[in-house]
Design an enzyme around this catalytic site. Structure first.
Site, mmCIF file in Angstrom:
data_model
loop_
_atom_site.group_PDB
_atom_site.id
_atom_site.type_symbol
_atom_site.label_atom_id
_atom_site.label_comp_id
_atom_site.label_asym_id
_atom_site.label_seq_id
_atom_site.Cartn_x
_atom_site.Cartn_y
_atom_site.Cartn_z
ATOM 1 N N GLU A 118 0.879 -1.172 0.000
ATOM 2 C CA GLU A 118 0.000 0.000 0.000
ATOM 3 C C GLU A 118 0.908 1.210 0.000
ATOM 4 O OE1 GLU A 118 -2.954 0.049 -0.659
ATOM 5 O OE2 GLU A 118 -3.736 -1.917 -0.137
ATOM 6 N N CYS A 134 -2.155 8.726 2.586
ATOM 7 C CA CYS A 134 -1.848 8.257 1.232
ATOM 8 C C CYS A 134 -3.050 8.493 0.325
ATOM 9 C CB CYS A 134 -1.403 6.804 1.229
ATOM 10 S SG CYS A 134 -2.597 5.705 1.928
#
Ligand code: UN1
Length: 512
Positions: free
Chosen positions: A265, A299
């Site tokens: 990720e 993110c």
């Protein structure tokens, strides 16, 4: 001004919080790893770092634990995760506040992060009774064919400072019900929240009983070298790493070289498209939350706003005004919406990006350092909006700071090309009231990201879906949906219950 804590007493507050959660205060001083708070920029504790030998031994302990844990029935394993969820509920305020102190998140976001942990625990408890395999039609007469899912082994979790505890839980809650053990390497920028979670996990484990082996969770504290030991160890079949694309580029090949599986990720240069039919009030709120929340350090943070030329003048001046009026300050002060950047590096990187944007013809609103007198060692900034003549230069990079680049578009096709025209594609969204546009955006020819939203910003993904799907890595997967499969291995079993010969393959040997 009401505050949840006295920012002058951060070290003392930290020790109090941690000891309430079960961490021995003796472990918070005299270590070589300095834990800092971005609120003040000062050291608040110093803890023991693990050596490479420690790491190797801890992976061994996790492997022993796995061998015992895989024998425990999955629904019983779910009970351990249920108890962990209870500890998290009981200590939500303490852990949320510690997240604020260590990662600089505002109070509601610190609490929100713990809530995500609780949610994934609930999800995983249900999952512990649903680790289904298929029964598959076999071509052989008198046989049965099925798939079964078995625990994968030791799962390595490498997490980042910006979601210091939730990322661990999206991985660990699933791993535990799947029958795996976990070795966790938290960011060296957020070691204390990991210590707190470890202590809460131990409380849950003590309540659970002896069938949870002692070494089920190992927490490796230290820098990058210790993470490399984990990444390279062949006893760790699954590595789940969250962090920068640069980090992922190193971890991915190293894990692949030993045929391990990685769940990556990574960063996100996320965009939102604002279409002519967008509800601008809704868009404004969604954009402000997604772009300024967590001081641009998610993110999933909104970094690029692709605005139709017909709504540009109605939207962007309002947005600039909203940016100017946002309250910046200690994240634990009531009313603060934007807390500090994690450290000086983050600040320097932000300033570099703004300089590059100016050089590329951008008009910068905001972006300057604030509160430097009150907090000389900490880095608070005015979130920045940059009006760009086109998508170029720093707009193509992910800068982990509150910078929102704005560009204009005239056709949906162009907007989708712009949205897809960067490397780190993780999350995306479109604001539109046009059904056809919304469907095109979420279709195969629309957004290329693992998250594609309509009329909500790109951040704030809930745990029920599979999180992420950074396009360069082919889509990492954590949390909900069928993400659990990455923490298990699949076996196909064929059972001959009839004594029938397997004629299907055509060759028959005579054996006497
Ligand atoms: C991250 O920033 O590393 O969607 C994860 C969100 C959060 C997850 C962000 N649920 O913003």
């Amino acid at each position: 001004m009401s505050t949840a804590i006295d920012t002058k007493r951060l070290p003392e507050e930290t020790v109090e919080l941690l000891s309430r959660m079960g961490v021995d205060p003796a472990n918070l001083s005299d270590g070589t790893l300095a834990a800092k708070s971005p609120i003040s920029g000062k050291t608040i504790a110093s803890i023991k770092e693990h050596s490479a030998d420690d790491a190797t031994a801890m992976i061994g302990a996790a492997q022993d634990a796995f061998k015992a844990w895989r024998r425990v029935p999955a629904p019983r394993r779910g009970e351990l995760v249920r108890l962990l969820g209870e500890e998290l509920r009981a200590h939500k305020d303490d852990l949320g506040l510690l997240v604020s102190i260590e990662a600089g998140k505002i109070t509601s976001e610190g609490l929100g992060e713990v809530q995500e942990m609780i949610d994934i625990c609930d999800f995983a408890v249900g999952l512990s009774r649903q680790l289904y395999g298929l029964t598959i039609a076999t071509e052989r007469p008198g046989h049965r064919m099925m798939e079964t899912w078995h625990p994968a082994g030791v799962v390595g979790v490498i997490s980042a400072f910006n979601f210091p505890v939730a990322v661990w839980s999206w991985n660990a809650a699933l791993a535990f019900v799947c029958g795996d053990s976990v070795v966790w390497k938290p960011s060296e920028k957020s070691p204390l929240t990991a210590m707190a979670v470890e202590a809460l996990f131990k409380k849950a484990q003590a309540k659970f009983g002896e069938d949870a082996p002692a070494g089920l969770l190992q927490v490796l504290q230290g820098g990058r070298e210790i993470g490399e030991v984990l990444v390279d160890d062949p006893r760790v079949p699954v590595i789940s790493a969250t962090g920068s694309t640069r980090m992922g580029r190193q971890v991915g090949p190293r894990v692949a070289q030993r045929f391990g599986r990685s769940i990556l990720e990574l960063g996100g240069n996320n965009a939102a498209i604002v279409a002519p039919s967008a509800d601008l009030d809704l868009a404004l709120r969604g954009i402000a939350f997604a772009a300024m929340g967590t001081a641009g350090q998610r993110c999933t943070t909104l970094r690029r706003l692709i605005t139709h030329e017909s709504v540009y003048d109605a939207l962007i001046p309002r947005l600039i005004k909203a940016y100017g009026s946002v309250k910046i300050g200690a994240p634990t002060d009531a009313g603060t919406l934007v807390g500090p950047l994690i450290d000086k590096d983050a600040y320097d990187t932000m300033q570099r990006a703004l300089e590059e944007a100016k050089a590329a013809g951008g008009i910068v609103h905001g972006g300057e350092r604030v509160l430097a007198e009150e907090f000389p060692d900490a880095y608070y900034v005015q979130p920045a909006i940059v009006e760009m003549p086109k998508q170029a230069g720093p707009v193509l990079e992910e800068t982990f700071a509150p910078i929102l680049y704005v560009v204009r578009y005239s056709s949906l096709e162009e907007a989708i090309d712009l949205q897809n025209g960067v490397a780190a594609g993780l999350s995306s969204s479109i604001f539109t009231s046009d059904l056809s546009e919304a469907e095109i955006f979420t279709s195969a020819v629309g957004s290329d990201c693992g998250i594609a939203n309509v009329n909500i910003g790109p951040s704030g993904a809930e745990i029920g879906g599979a999180f992420g799907g950074e396009k360069e890595t082919g889509g990492g997967r954590e949390a909900g949906s069928d993400a659990w499969k990455a923490y298990m291995r699949r076996a196909t079993n064929t059972i001959n219950y009839s004594g029938a010969l397997p004629l299907a393959q055509g060759v028959k040997f005579d054996v006497e």
